[in-house]
Design a protein around this motif. Structure first.
Motif, PDB file in Angstrom:
ATOM      1  N   UNK A 158     -30.098 -87.955 117.422  1.00 43.51           N
ATOM      2  CA  UNK A 158     -31.619 -87.971 117.293  1.00 43.51           C
ATOM      3  C   UNK A 158     -31.878 -88.085 115.950  1.00 43.51           C
ATOM      4  N   UNK A 159     -31.202 -87.127 115.061  1.00 47.32           N
ATOM      5  CA  UNK A 159     -31.730 -86.908 113.639  1.00 47.32           C
ATOM      6  C   UNK A 159     -30.331 -87.402 112.729  1.00 47.32           C
ATOM      7  N   UNK A 160     -29.761 -88.421 113.264  1.00 46.92           N
ATOM      8  CA  UNK A 160     -28.445 -88.586 112.583  1.00 46.92           C
ATOM      9  C   UNK A 160     -28.806 -89.911 111.588  1.00 46.92           C
ATOM     10  N   UNK A 161     -28.207 -90.209 110.378  1.00 41.04           N
ATOM     11  CA  UNK A 161     -28.628 -91.226 109.585  1.00 41.04           C
ATOM     12  C   UNK A 161     -27.640 -92.220 109.602  1.00 41.04           C
ATOM     13  N   UNK A 162     -28.044 -93.365 110.039  1.00 35.87           N
ATOM     14  CA  UNK A 162     -26.879 -94.663 109.919  1.00 35.87           C
ATOM     15  C   UNK A 162     -26.601 -94.942 108.475  1.00 35.87           C
TER      16      UNK A 162
END
Length: 149
Positions: free
Chosen positions: A93-97
């Motif tokens: 949910x809060x991960x960065x691609x």
């Protein structure tokens, strides 16, 4: 006049000395293909890979290589998790691609370890199942590049 030229010479000498000290540091950075010959793929134990390849240092590069999705290849990507809890649960949910499904092709996606902090990498494809079931995740905390010697 002579005092000014001596001060200028001393300043120039200090700059040259600083460059001589700093430039070799940058050239010693290493480049690692994540997973070596296996590359970034389902079912490989990247935690073991980190243990075998480490330690890692600031300015080292991690290269994520994977094929773009096609009829016989699953899609892969690279996400940076914000903290250990999200990493452990594969909570995207809060991960960065940081690298999409196409960026692993060819020479791969290169991530430079610029900061001395924990970096939590996962594959976020298929709703995180590559992270949870496929072991496509690992943690790297680079040491100061001054420690390399």
């Amino acid at each position: 006049m002579e005092g000014r030229s001596s001060a200028g010479f001393a300043a120039a000498a200090a700059v040259v000395l600083a460059l001589l000290v700093l430039v070799p540091e940058a050239t010693r950075a290493e480049r690692f293909v994540v997973g070596d010959a296996a590359r970034w793929t389902w079912g490989y134990n990247y935690t073991d890979w980190v243990i075998k390849k480490g330690p890692f240092f600031q300015n080292d590069s991690l290269v994520f290589m994977y094929d773009p999705p096609n009829a016989t290849t699953h899609a892969h990507s690279v996400y940076m998790m914000r903290n250990l809890a999200d990493y452990q649960s594969c909570n995207l949910k809060a991960a960065k691609l940081v690298a999409n499904v196409m960026q692993g092709a060819g020479s791969g996606y290169e991530f430079v370890l610029k900061k001395r902090k924990s970096h939590y990498f996962v594959c976020g494809e298929r709703g995180g199942i590559h992270c949870t079931m496929g072991q496509m995740k690992f943690i790297v905390k680079p040491k100061s590049s001054a420690c390399r010697d």
